[in-house]
Design a protein around this motif. Structure first.
Motif, PDB file in Angstrom:
ATOM      1  N   PRO A  91       0.802  -1.232   0.000  1.00  0.00           N
ATOM      2  CA  PRO A  91       0.000   0.000   0.000  1.00  0.00           C
ATOM      3  C   PRO A  91       0.831   1.276   0.000  1.00  0.00           C
ATOM      4  CG  PRO A  91      -0.748  -1.553   1.687  1.00  0.00           C
ATOM      5  CD  PRO A  91       0.565  -2.054   1.184  1.00  0.00           C
ATOM      6  N   GLY A  92       1.997   1.233   0.659  1.00  0.00           N
ATOM      7  CA  GLY A  92       2.789   2.437   0.834  1.00  0.00           C
ATOM      8  C   GLY A  92       3.741   2.731  -0.310  1.00  0.00           C
ATOM      9  N   SER A  93       4.310   3.939  -0.268  1.00  0.00           N
ATOM     10  CA  SER A  93       5.222   4.399  -1.318  1.00  0.00           C
ATOM     11  C   SER A  93       6.666   4.445  -0.844  1.00  0.00           C
ATOM     12  CB  SER A  93       4.793   5.784  -1.802  1.00  0.00           C
ATOM     13  OG  SER A  93       4.801   6.721  -0.721  1.00  0.00           O
ATOM     14  N   GLY A  94       6.938   3.868   0.323  1.00  0.00           N
ATOM     15  CA  GLY A  94       8.309   3.767   0.789  1.00  0.00           C
ATOM     16  C   GLY A  94       8.742   4.806   1.794  1.00  0.00           C
ATOM     17  N   GLY A  95       7.945   5.806   2.049  1.00  0.00           N
ATOM     18  CA  GLY A  95       8.338   6.858   2.980  1.00  0.00           C
ATOM     19  C   GLY A  95       7.830   6.630   4.392  1.00  0.00           C
ATOM     20  N   GLN A  96       7.909   7.683   5.204  1.00  0.00           N
ATOM     21  CA  GLN A  96       7.455   7.633   6.585  1.00  0.00           C
ATOM     22  C   GLN A  96       6.077   8.270   6.706  1.00  0.00           C
ATOM     23  OE1 GLN A  96       8.985  10.103  10.200  1.00  0.00           O
ATOM     24  NE2 GLN A  96      10.170   8.200  10.265  1.00  0.00           N
ATOM     25  N   VAL A  97       5.243   7.698   7.554  1.00  0.00           N
ATOM     26  CA  VAL A  97       3.895   8.209   7.820  1.00  0.00           C
ATOM     27  C   VAL A  97       3.771   8.467   9.310  1.00  0.00           C
ATOM     28  CG1 VAL A  97       1.424   7.712   7.744  1.00  0.00           C
ATOM     29  CG2 VAL A  97       2.899   6.930   5.877  1.00  0.00           C
ATOM     30  N   THR A  98       3.342   9.662   9.679  1.00  0.00           N
ATOM     31  CA  THR A  98       3.132   9.968  11.097  1.00  0.00           C
ATOM     32  C   THR A  98       1.696   9.648  11.476  1.00  0.00           C
ATOM     33  OG1 THR A  98       2.611  12.281  10.573  1.00  0.00           O
ATOM     34  CG2 THR A  98       4.912  11.746  11.118  1.00  0.00           C
ATOM     35  N   ALA A  99       1.519   9.078  12.671  1.00  0.00           N
ATOM     36  CA  ALA A  99       0.180   8.672  13.110  1.00  0.00           C
ATOM     37  C   ALA A  99       0.048   8.827  14.619  1.00  0.00           C
ATOM     38  CB  ALA A  99      -0.086   7.226  12.714  1.00  0.00           C
TER      39      ALA A  99
END
Length: 551
Positions: A91-99
């Motif tokens: 699902p992701g594009s390889g970067g970081q996601v803040t949650a």
């Protein structure tokens, strides 16, 4: 909330549901589904959302042993042996996601020190950087962040901690997801499309969709009884108020340190025909539950049970309020009937059966006070709401929706197993019944983090106790046939701030009557006093928002 899996997601939902009910109804006095906020309230639901909500497209990766009945939860006697990869592409594009997610448990080790995070992030194709905030502090924290317009990319908000004035500000802080998910658009995210329509209602604000739901239960609580001790005493569940009273009399024996019950008041309101916090009388007038005959009769009846000595002394003294002591009394046989969340059933069996194999509890079938057809006014089943920051570009929003889609994968999928049990052999192993069990590392590293982003519809599963699975499936199927939707089901209501103390005040006054602190005649005066102290103005407010919602 720690069960045999460390933290059982469905057990958690049951406990949350009970908390929501106790808070939202104020003891079934007034409706406060969200904390009072504005001087002018709002409501949303019903036909207004017909073009906003996603299409429901069920999916199934593991055939249940006991299918749901008319929409009730399906049940699995065994955990699926073979798991399907439901989502082929990362699902992701390889970067970081803040949650930011709520935490109701000790915070696990962080990135770089948590193999569970590493395994899920690798499967997602994105590195999720969690900020976990104590559930007790979440509302205040989110309010401050919204005021500063500084929130992470993903925010998971418990539906019972919606900040004040949230409806006013939601569109200035969070992304409007309507055009991403409405109708058949949701088919791009098949696991999200699997979530039933009613679960999405809690994610709608200002006639638009702002969140993805973590589904909860339509039935936040029920009455449990000690089935093993009932059998020993030669008694059975009742079918009317008179039978319930006789049952309480027969099983109460203070000399044996045994009493019939603790708090059952809200269930008694349902038994006498209560239809939720707000309903309409025969003339069509909007009335609060406190004004109904069902409420008054429930107060008098519960008072009579306490006055006769059938209730445990700790309940009558107020000593059980806000504690889990009722569970201990129930477990040790001092109290044979209790009211609790739907998740308590599975969790108590897991806690008691290892040391007491004969321990057995069951949910009491619904019954009406006169022996007629019972009913259960259900709750909007949105437990958590996942939202995305407003300034994100379209492709980033779509990426986050794909991550939520991954989290919503149902039982029978590799994704569900990974989110709930981590890596097999590292975080969990299968027991003799084939059920995954967390090991020490799993219990230390895995909590509901990714799993809060979204969730599949509730199921019933506990291979260790097939009797429980069959009994809960049967209870749900029966209760589902008696469900009713209250007048404000699915409405998003923000009450004016001046009414914020009304619910608690009359909850306390109700309990004063039940516990014998004030005369039973006061039960008939509660509605009059409530109207005098602002209830009539609150009724006007709810009448208007119902009219605005086409009801």
């Amino acid at each position: 909330m720690l069960g045999e899996k460390g933290l059982d997601r469905r057990g958690f939902l049951g406990l949350v549901g009970a908390g929501v009910l106790a808070t939202a109804t104020g003891g079934a006095v007034t409706a406060c589904g969200a904390p009072p906020a504005q001087q002018t309230g709002t409501a949303l639901g019903g036909a207004e959302l017909a073009g906003v909500l996603p299409t429901h497209v069920p999916v199934e990766f593991a055939k249940p042993d006991l299918p749901g009945v008319g929409g009730s939860p399906a049940a699995y006697l065994e955990y699926p042996a073979q798991l399907v990869e439901a989502i082929k592409d990362k699902p992701g594009s390889g970067g970081q996601v803040t949650a930011m997610t709520p935490s109701f448990w000790p915070v696990p080790p962080g990135l770089g020190q948590n193999a569970y995070y590493g395994a899920v992030n690798a499967k997602l194709g994105a590195t999720i950087k969690f900020e976990q905030v104590s559930g007790n502090d979440f509302q205040q924290k989110l309010s401050a962040m919204m005021a500063a317009r500084q929130v992470p990319e993903i925010v998971v908000m418990p539906s019972f901690t919606i900040p004040a004035r949230f409806t006013e500000g939601v569109g200035t802080v969070f992304t409007d997801l309507t055009d991403f998910l409405k109708g058949d658009e949701v088919r791009k995210y098949p696991m999200l499309a699997n979530i039933p329509t009613d679960d999405w209602l809690g994610c709608a604000f200002n006639k638009r969709l702002y969140g993805v739901p973590f589904p909860g239960s339509l039935y936040p609580e029920t009455i449990y009884y000690r089935a093993d001790l009932f059998k020993q005493l030669g008694v059975a569940p009742p079918k009317s108020a008179a039978e319930f009273e006789q049952l309480c009399k027969k099983i109460t024996d203070p000399a044996a340190n045994r009493w019939a019950l603790g708090d059952v008041f809200r269930a008694m309101v349902r038994m006498f025909g209560g239809q939720g916090d707000w309903s309409r009388d025969s003339s069509g007038k909007v009335v609060n539950q406190l004004e109904t005959q069902a409420y008054t009769e429930a107060v008098k009846f519960t008072r009579s049970l306490c006055a006769a000595g059938y209730a445990h002394p700790d309940y009558v003294s107020g000593g059980l309020s806000g504690t889990s002591k009722h569970k201990d009394l129930f477990a040790n046989g001092q109290m044979l009937i209790m009211q609790d969340g739907v998740g308590a059933w599975k969790e108590m069996l897991a806690a008691q059966r290892p040391s007491d194999p004969g321990f057995d509890m069951a949910a009491m079938p619904l019954f009406h006070h006169d022996g007629g057809k019972p009913s259960y006014p259900v709750s909007t089943p949105t437990s958590m709401i996942t939202m995305f920051r407003r300034d994100l570009p379209k492709d980033r929003v779509e990426e986050l929706l794909r991550i939520a889609d991954f989290a919503a994968s149902p039982i029978g999928t590799q994704e569900y197993h990974l989110v709930n049990y981590g890596t097999e052999g590292t975080h969990s192993t299968r027991d003799a019944q084939g059920e995954p069990q967390l090991n020490d590392l799993g219990r230390r590293e895995i909590t509901l983090t990714y799993g809060f982003f979204a969730g599949p519809p509730p199921i019933i599963s506990n291979p260790a106790y097939p009797d429980f699975v069959k009994a809960q499936h049967a209870w749900y199927a029966d209760t589902h046939s008696h469900r009713t939707k209250p007048l404000e089901f699915g409405l998003k209501v923000d009450e004016p701030a001046e009414f914020s103390k009304l619910a608690k005040e009359f909850q306390d006054k109700t309990m004063d009557v039940i516990f014998g602190r004030t005369p039973v005649a006061e039960a008939g005066k509660l509605a009059e006093e409530w109207r005098r102290k602002g209830g009539d103005q609150l009724r006007e407010f709810h009448t208007k928002v119902l009219a605005d919602a086409g009801r």
